[in-house]
Design a protein around this motif. Structure first.
Motif, PDB file in Angstrom:
ATOM      1  N   ARG A   1      -9.748  22.868 -30.955  1.00  0.00           N
ATOM      2  CA  ARG A   1      -9.318  23.587 -29.761  1.00  0.00           C
ATOM      3  C   ARG A   1      -7.817  23.593 -29.550  1.00  0.00           C
ATOM      4  O   ARG A   1      -7.278  24.479 -28.909  1.00  0.00           O
ATOM      5  N   GLY A   2      -7.101  22.580 -30.031  1.00  0.00           N
ATOM      6  CA  GLY A   2      -5.657  22.560 -29.854  1.00  0.00           C
ATOM      7  C   GLY A   2      -5.248  22.081 -28.475  1.00  0.00           C
ATOM      8  O   GLY A   2      -5.795  21.110 -27.935  1.00  0.00           O
ATOM      9  N   VAL A   3      -4.296  22.768 -27.853  1.00  0.00           N
ATOM     10  CA  VAL A   3      -3.720  22.350 -26.569  1.00  0.00           C
ATOM     11  C   VAL A   3      -4.669  22.709 -25.424  1.00  0.00           C
ATOM     12  O   VAL A   3      -5.094  23.862 -25.294  1.00  0.00           O
ATOM     13  N   LEU A   4      -4.961  21.718 -24.570  1.00  0.00           N
ATOM     14  CA  LEU A   4      -5.814  21.898 -23.402  1.00  0.00           C
ATOM     15  C   LEU A   4      -5.105  21.363 -22.166  1.00  0.00           C
ATOM     16  O   LEU A   4      -4.131  20.613 -22.270  1.00  0.00           O
ATOM     17  N   LEU A   5      -5.600  21.736 -20.990  1.00  0.00           N
ATOM     18  CA  LEU A   5      -5.057  21.248 -19.719  1.00  0.00           C
ATOM     19  C   LEU A   5      -6.040  20.272 -19.089  1.00  0.00           C
ATOM     20  O   LEU A   5      -7.251  20.369 -19.303  1.00  0.00           O
ATOM     21  N   VAL A   6      -5.521  19.352 -18.280  1.00  0.00           N
ATOM     22  CA  VAL A   6      -6.379  18.360 -17.648  1.00  0.00           C
ATOM     23  C   VAL A   6      -7.207  18.970 -16.518  1.00  0.00           C
ATOM     24  O   VAL A   6      -8.247  18.428 -16.134  1.00  0.00           O
ATOM     25  N   ASP A   7      -6.773  20.127 -16.005  1.00  0.00           N
ATOM     26  CA  ASP A   7      -7.527  20.852 -14.979  1.00  0.00           C
ATOM     27  C   ASP A   7      -7.106  22.305 -15.021  1.00  0.00           C
ATOM     28  O   ASP A   7      -6.164  22.683 -15.738  1.00  0.00           O
ATOM     29  N   ARG A   8      -7.759  23.138 -14.245  1.00  0.00           N
ATOM     30  CA  ARG A   8      -7.432  24.558 -14.216  1.00  0.00           C
ATOM     31  C   ARG A   8      -6.109  24.810 -13.504  1.00  0.00           C
ATOM     32  O   ARG A   8      -5.595  23.950 -12.790  1.00  0.00           O
ATOM     33  N   MET A   9      -5.561  26.011 -13.691  1.00  0.00           N
ATOM     34  CA  MET A   9      -4.316  26.389 -13.023  1.00  0.00           C
ATOM     35  C   MET A   9      -4.561  26.910 -11.611  1.00  0.00           C
ATOM     36  O   MET A   9      -3.612  27.159 -10.866  1.00  0.00           O
TER      37      MET A   9
ATOM     38  N   GLY B   1     -11.882  30.242 -11.999  1.00  0.00           N
ATOM     39  CA  GLY B   1     -11.720  30.522 -13.419  1.00  0.00           C
ATOM     40  C   GLY B   1     -12.534  29.590 -14.293  1.00  0.00           C
ATOM     41  O   GLY B   1     -13.103  28.590 -13.834  1.00  0.00           O
ATOM     42  N   GLY B   2     -12.577  29.931 -15.575  1.00  0.00           N
ATOM     43  CA  GLY B   2     -13.362  29.159 -16.516  1.00  0.00           C
ATOM     44  C   GLY B   2     -12.656  27.892 -16.970  1.00  0.00           C
ATOM     45  O   GLY B   2     -11.506  27.620 -16.613  1.00  0.00           O
ATOM     46  N   ARG B   3     -13.368  27.123 -17.779  1.00  0.00           N
ATOM     47  CA  ARG B   3     -12.833  25.850 -18.269  1.00  0.00           C
ATOM     48  C   ARG B   3     -12.830  25.792 -19.795  1.00  0.00           C
ATOM     49  O   ARG B   3     -12.912  24.707 -20.373  1.00  0.00           O
ATOM     50  N   SER B   4     -12.727  26.911 -20.450  1.00  0.00           N
ATOM     51  CA  SER B   4     -12.743  26.896 -21.913  1.00  0.00           C
ATOM     52  C   SER B   4     -11.523  26.194 -22.484  1.00  0.00           C
ATOM     53  O   SER B   4     -11.576  25.675 -23.601  1.00  0.00           O
ATOM     54  N   ARG B   5     -10.412  26.143 -21.725  1.00  0.00           N
ATOM     55  CA  ARG B   5      -9.193  25.509 -22.225  1.00  0.00           C
ATOM     56  C   ARG B   5      -8.763  24.353 -21.331  1.00  0.00           C
ATOM     57  O   ARG B   5      -7.574  24.013 -21.258  1.00  0.00           O
ATOM     58  N   THR B   6      -9.708  23.750 -20.629  1.00  0.00           N
ATOM     59  CA  THR B   6      -9.398  22.631 -19.744  1.00  0.00           C
ATOM     60  C   THR B   6     -10.449  21.537 -19.917  1.00  0.00           C
ATOM     61  O   THR B   6     -11.417  21.688 -20.659  1.00  0.00           O
ATOM     62  N   ALA B   7     -10.237  20.428 -19.193  1.00  0.00           N
ATOM     63  CA  ALA B   7     -11.267  19.405 -19.120  1.00  0.00           C
ATOM     64  C   ALA B   7     -12.550  20.008 -18.551  1.00  0.00           C
ATOM     65  O   ALA B   7     -12.514  20.917 -17.718  1.00  0.00           O
TER      66      ALA B   7
END
Length: 606
Positions: free
Chosen positions: A268-276, A280-286
Motif C-alpha cells: 500500500r505504501g504511504v498511509l495516514l493515521v486518520d482521514r482528512m 470519506g473512505g479509508r482505503s489509504r488510512t487506518a
C-alpha cells in the motif's frame, strides 16, 4: 451505408445509419441507447443524452459539442479568443493518425492503433445484440493486437535503426481488466476521445532519443516485465501529488489498479493515521481511528507546523489517541512524525506487543521511526501517549518487485500551497520513497483562482516551475508527468441556463503544459482527453458530477483514471516508435520559492 470508425479499425463489418438519412430513426436509436448507459439507468432520462459521434474536422479543431438539451450546452467565455489553446502550441494530446481522435475504447486495443477519419455524425446501435457483437469483436481484436504489438514495435525500431530493439520483444499492453473494458465503453458513450502523453526528449541519441522525460519509469516497467535484477529488489513507487480530484484516492486508484494488474503490486505504501475529513473512505488510512485532528496544507490559514510530503498531519487531541491498521503481510513499516515540544511519545505495537517508542526532543524536526513486523501479524497500532503528538504518515510495503502508488493529494492544493512542505521532510521522505515517477494532478484550483483574480498566470507558471524543480532536485532519477485539469465551468451557474466554460481554464492548461515540457516533464491534457469544452456537461447529464459542478463522482472519476492509465501504458508501449521532440528551451535558475504560503487563502474548490 458507411462503416463506423470502430469497424474500420478492427476490419469488421458493422454499419450504422447516417443521421442525415433519417433524423427520426437516429433519434429513436439514441433514445434506446441512452437507457443502456452504465451507471445512469435510474438517474438519466434517455432523451437527455443523445449518443451520436460528433463531426471531427481536423486534429487541430476544438472538440465538437453534441446537440443536446439546453442544460447541457456550454458556452465559450467571452475572452476565449484571446486565450491560447493548449492544442495549438504543439502536438495535440488527442492527435491520431489520419487527423482524427481515437475513442478511448479503441485507443489501447493495438500498440499502434489505426483510426478511421470520421466523415459525419452517426447514431449508435445500442441494442443488446449489437453490444454483444461489438464486445466479441473487440475481445478478439484485443487478443490479436496484443500478440502482434511486440512484433510491430520490433519492426518499427528495425526500420528506423537497422537493428531490432530489445524492447520490441516484451513491450505489449497488459490484458484489459473487466472494469477497464466497461470504462472504455462508457468513454465511447460520453464521447471521450482519450489522448497521448507528451514525452519530450531530454537526451537526443545518434538514431533517436536516448532519454525522454518518462524513460526512468518506463525502464522500471521494463524491469518488472523482464525480471531484471534491479527491478526485483524493491517496489516501483509512484508519488502522486495533487488536489481534491485525487485526495480521496480516486482517479489514482484506477491508475494503481491497472498497473498492478499488469505488473504486480508491492503493498500500500504511504498511509495516514486518520482521514482528512470526518467523511470519506479509508482505503489509504487506518481502518479504525480516534482522537486525531487533521491539518492540511490546503487550509485557509497556514497551520502552526510545516508538512511532510503527505501534505497532512494529524494531532492527538487526547491521550491514547490511536490509529489501527490491518496488516497484509508487510515485513516492516515506517512511522513519520513531527517532534514538537511537550507532545509526548508515540507507541507502535502489533497485536498488543510494543515494537517501538519514539523519543521526542521537542526541536520541531520531522523524524522517521522504522520497525520490523513479525510474520503473521494482524493489526498495527499507532498510539499517542499524550495530547499533542503529531503523525505525518505510516508506510507499509512489501519486499520485492511490483507497483506502489502513494496518494499524496490534498483538497484545495495548488502549486503555491505545496510550499508549505518543509524542506528537510521533503528530502528525507522523498529520498526514502525513491519514486520512479513523480505525478502531479494540478490546475483546477489555479484556474479557479485566476477567475477570482486571486492569482495570475505569471504566478501559476512561477510556482509550478518551483515545485517541479524542488521535487526533482530531491529525486533527480525520477520520471516526471504533469496532468492538467479536467473541464470546468464558470461560477454562479443559474439552474436551467447554459453552462459557461471557466474563463481561464485553457490559459491555465497552456501555462502548465509549457512549464512541464520546459522542465523536462511529460504532460497529459486531461481536458482534451475527456472531450474538451462541453465534456463536463455530458458527465453531468450522465449523473457523474456532484451538485457543485466541480467534482466528479462514481464512474466519472473512474473514467478519468482510465484515461490517464491508458495514456501512460500506451506511452510505454509506443516509446521509441517515433522520435520524441527535443526540448527547445534551457532550464534557467529556479525562481525563489514563495515562502510558506501563509498569506494565501485556500478554498475547497477542487
Amino acid at each position: 451505408m458507411r462503416r463506423s470508425p470502430l469497424s474500420s479499425t478492427l476490419g469488421g463489418h458493422m454499419t450504422v445509419p447516417e443521421v442525415s438519412r433519417g433524423r427520426g430513426r437516429a433519434w429513436l436509436l439514441a433514445l434506446l441507447a441512452g437507457a443502456l448507459l452504465p451507471g445512469c439507468e435510474s438517474r438519466t432520462p434517455s432523451h437527455r443524452f443523445p449518443l451520436t459521434t460528433p463531426l471531427e474536422k481536423s486534429a487541430a479543431s476544438p472538440p465538437v459539442r453534441p446537440e443536446s438539451a439546453s442544460s447541457a450546452e456550454v458556452a465559450r467565455p467571452a475572452d476565449a479568443s484571446a486565450q491560447a489553446s493548449p492544442r495549438g502550441a504543439g502536438a495535440s494530446a488527442t492527435d491520431a493518425p489520419g487527423g482524427a481522435a481515437a475513442p478511448v475504447g479503441a485507443s489501447l486495443d493495438a500498440a499502434r492503433p489505426v483510426v478511421a477519419r470520421v466523415e459525419g455524425a452517426r447514431a449508435v446501435d445500442a441494442s443488446p445484440e449489437a453490444s454483444q457483437s461489438r464486445e466479441a469483436t473487440l475481445t478478439g481484436a484485443r487478443a490479436r493486437t496484443m500478440d502482434a504489438s511486440s512484433a510491430v514495435l520490433a519492426s518499427q525500431d528495425a526500420n528506423r535503426t537497422g537493428t531490432t530493439s530489445p524492447r520490441g520483444s516484451f513491450r505489449a499492453l497488459p490484458p484489459t481488466t473487466e472494469r477497464g473494458q466497461r470504462l472504455r465503453s462508457l468513454g465511447n458513450r460520453l464521447m471521450t476521445p482519450g489522448g497521448a502523453v507528451e514525452d519530450p526528449c531530454l537526451e537526443p541519441g545518434a538514431t533517436g532519443c536516448a532519454r525522454s522525460a518518462l524513460t526512468p519509469f518506463f525502464a522500471a516497467l521494463d524491469g518488472l516485465v523482464t525480471g531484471a535484477s534491479d527491478a526485483t529488489k524493491e517496489p516501483t513507487v509512484i508519488a502522486a501529488f495533487g488536489n481534491s480530484l485525487i485526495a480521496g484516492d480516486r482517479i489514482v486508484d484506477v491508475v494503481r489498479d491497472e498497473l498492478v494488474h499488469g505488473f504486480g503490486g508491492a503493498g500500500r505504501g504511504v498511509l495516514l493515521v486518520d482521514r482528512m475529513a470526518p467523511y470519506g473512505g479509508r482505503s489509504r488510512t487506518a481502518a479504525v481511528s480516534n482522537g486525531w485532528e487533521p491539518r492540511t496544507l490546503g487550509e485557509l490559514r497556514a497551520p502552526p507546523h510545516p508538512f511532510g510530503i503527505t501534505g497532512v498531519y494529524h494531532v492527538a487531541t487526547v491521550a491514547r489517541a490511536r490509529g489501527r491498521f490491518k496488516l497484509e503481510g508487510e515485513p516492516r513499516g515506517t512511522l513519520w512524525w513531527k517532534d514538537v515540544e511537550d507532545a509526548g511519545r508515540l507507541v507502535v505495537s502489533v497485536d498488543g506487543a510494543v515494537l517501538a517508542r519514539t523519543e521526542p526532543q521537542g526541536d520541531g524536526a520531522s523524524r522517521t521511526t522504522t520497525f520490523e513486523l513479525p510474520v503473521g501479524a494482524k493489526w498495527l497500532d499507532v498510539t499517542a501517549e499524550g495530547k499533542g503528538a503529531i503523525v505525518q504518515g505510516v508506510v507499509l510495503e512489501k519486499d520485492g518487485p511490483g507497483i506502489v502508488l502513494d496518494m499524496l493529494g490534498v483538497p484545495s492544493a495548488d502549486a503555491t500551497l505545496y510550499a508549505r512542505i518543509e524542506e528537510d521532510a521533503l528530502k528525507a521522505q522523498l529520498v526514502q520513497r525513491d519514486p520512479k515517477l513523480l505525478l502531479f494532478f494540478l490546475g483546477g484550483n489555479e484556474s479557479k483562482r485566476l477567475e477570482w483574480k486571486r492569482t495570475d498566470l505569471d504566478t501559476v507558471r512561477r510556482d509550478l516551475t518551483a515545485l517541479l524543480r524542488r521535487t526533482r532536485a530531491v529525486s533527480p532519477d525520477s520520471a516526471c508527468l504533469v496532468v492538467g485539469p479536467m473541464d470546468a465551468v464558470q461560477d454562479g451557474h443559474v439552474q436551467g441556463k447554459p453552462l459557461v466554460q471557466r474563463p481561464f481554464l485553457e490559459s491555465a492548461i497552456t501555462a502548465e503544459r509549457e512549464v512541464a515540457l520546459a522542465e523536462g516533464c511529460g504532460f497529459f491534457n486531461l481536458f482534451a482527453a475527456m472531450g474538451g469544452a462541453g465534456s463536463l456537461a455530458r458527465f453531468n447529464q450522465a449523473g457523474f458530477m456532484h451538485d457543485d459542478l466541480v467534482h466528479p463522482r462514481g464512474q466519472g472519476l473512474d473514467l478519468l483514471g482510465q484515461l490517464v492509465s491508458d495514456a501512460l501504458l500506451r506511452g510505454w508501449v509506443e516509446q521509441g516508435t517515433e522520435l520524441a521532440p527535443p526540448l527547445t528551451s534551457s532550464r534557467e535558475e529556479a525562481p525563489p520559492w514563495p515562502g510558506d504560503g501563509s498569506g494565501r487563502t485556500a478554498e475547497d474548490v477542487r
